[in-house]
Design a protein around this motif. Structure first.
Motif, short mmCIF file in Angstrom:
data_model
loop_
_atom_site.label_atom_id
_atom_site.label_comp_id
_atom_site.label_asym_id
_atom_site.label_seq_id
_atom_site.Cartn_x
_atom_site.Cartn_y
_atom_site.Cartn_z
N GLN A 70 -1.80 -0.75 -8.84
CA GLN A 70 -2.96 -1.64 -8.64
C GLN A 70 -2.64 -3.05 -9.15
O GLN A 70 -2.92 -4.04 -8.47
CB GLN A 70 -4.19 -1.07 -9.36
N LYS A 125 -3.44 7.05 -0.67
CA LYS A 125 -4.74 6.55 -1.16
C LYS A 125 -4.78 5.03 -1.09
O LYS A 125 -5.77 4.45 -0.62
CB LYS A 125 -4.97 7.02 -2.59
N MET A 126 -3.73 4.38 -1.55
CA MET A 126 -3.70 2.92 -1.55
C MET A 126 -3.73 2.38 -0.12
O MET A 126 -4.41 1.39 0.17
CB MET A 126 -2.48 2.41 -2.30
N ALA A 128 -5.07 3.88 2.46
CA ALA A 128 -6.43 4.11 2.97
C ALA A 128 -7.41 3.05 2.46
O ALA A 128 -8.39 2.74 3.14
CB ALA A 128 -6.91 5.51 2.56
N GLU A 129 -7.11 2.50 1.28
CA GLU A 129 -7.95 1.44 0.72
C GLU A 129 -7.55 0.06 1.24
O GLU A 129 -8.11 -0.95 0.82
CB GLU A 129 -7.85 1.45 -0.81
N LYS A 131 -4.59 -1.41 0.83
CA LYS A 131 -3.63 -2.08 -0.07
C LYS A 131 -2.28 -2.19 0.62
O LYS A 131 -1.90 -1.33 1.41
CB LYS A 131 -3.48 -1.31 -1.39
#
Length: 169
Positions: A70, A125-126, A128-129, A131
């Motif tokens: 992040q 996950k990243m 999908a967000e 990023k």
């Protein structure tokens, strides 16, 4: 032409009492300042081997890695990209760096698989967000025969990795 590489770090600081292989310095503690100082547009992050060798909190590997990822993605420029690499295999038959009291082949392979499963899940996950993260699957590239000491790549292993990263870039 400008690049930097850092070896020997874990994700977070690991105290001597929490490690089977000695105290480790975590790159998370200064990754933000590195990003601000050097302002890279591409980051190739392959981290976790020392966490495994320390046998440190592998069940929460992905949770510990997420804040570092992040931090990096937040500090990338608009068109920047983070390549999040899986970990290569390690060969517990070579005990130069691998503690045979804690690791045999089956346990080492399981530890690498556990961490890589969490790396892959974090990359998904990243993404999908939204990023700027791309998985770089080094684990599928190298074999135990590509290592010279059970942990580090041989010249042939580094050649494979170099070609892999060249293609990615």
């Amino acid at each position: 032409p400008q690049h930097a590489g850092y070896s020997g770090f874990s994700i977070n600081d690991i105290a001597q009492t929490d490690s089977i292989s000695g105290q480790r310095t975590g790159i998370s503690g200064f990754a933000g300042s590195l990003m601000e100082t050097y302002q890279p547009d591409v980051v190739m992050l392959q981290i976790g081997t020392n966490d495994i060798l320390s046998l440190y909190d592998l069940e929460h590997f992905g949770e510990r890695l997420a804040p570092l990822v992040q931090c990096i993605t937040e500090k990338l420029p608009e068109n920047g990209l983070l390549f999040l690499a899986t970990l290569p295999v390690m060969d517990a038959n070579d005990t130069l760096y691998i503690n045979p009291y804690y690791f045999d082949t089956e346990k080492m392979d399981a530890a690498v698989t556990l961490c890589n499963t969490q790396i892959r899940a974090l990359a998904e996950k990243m993404q999908a967000e939204g990023k700027p993260v791309q998985l770089a699957d080094i684990n599928r590239l190298l074999t135990k025969a590509d290592l010279y000491d059970g942990v580090h790549p041989s010249a042939e292993g580094y050649a494979k990795m170099g070609a892999f990263w060249y293609e990615k870039l």
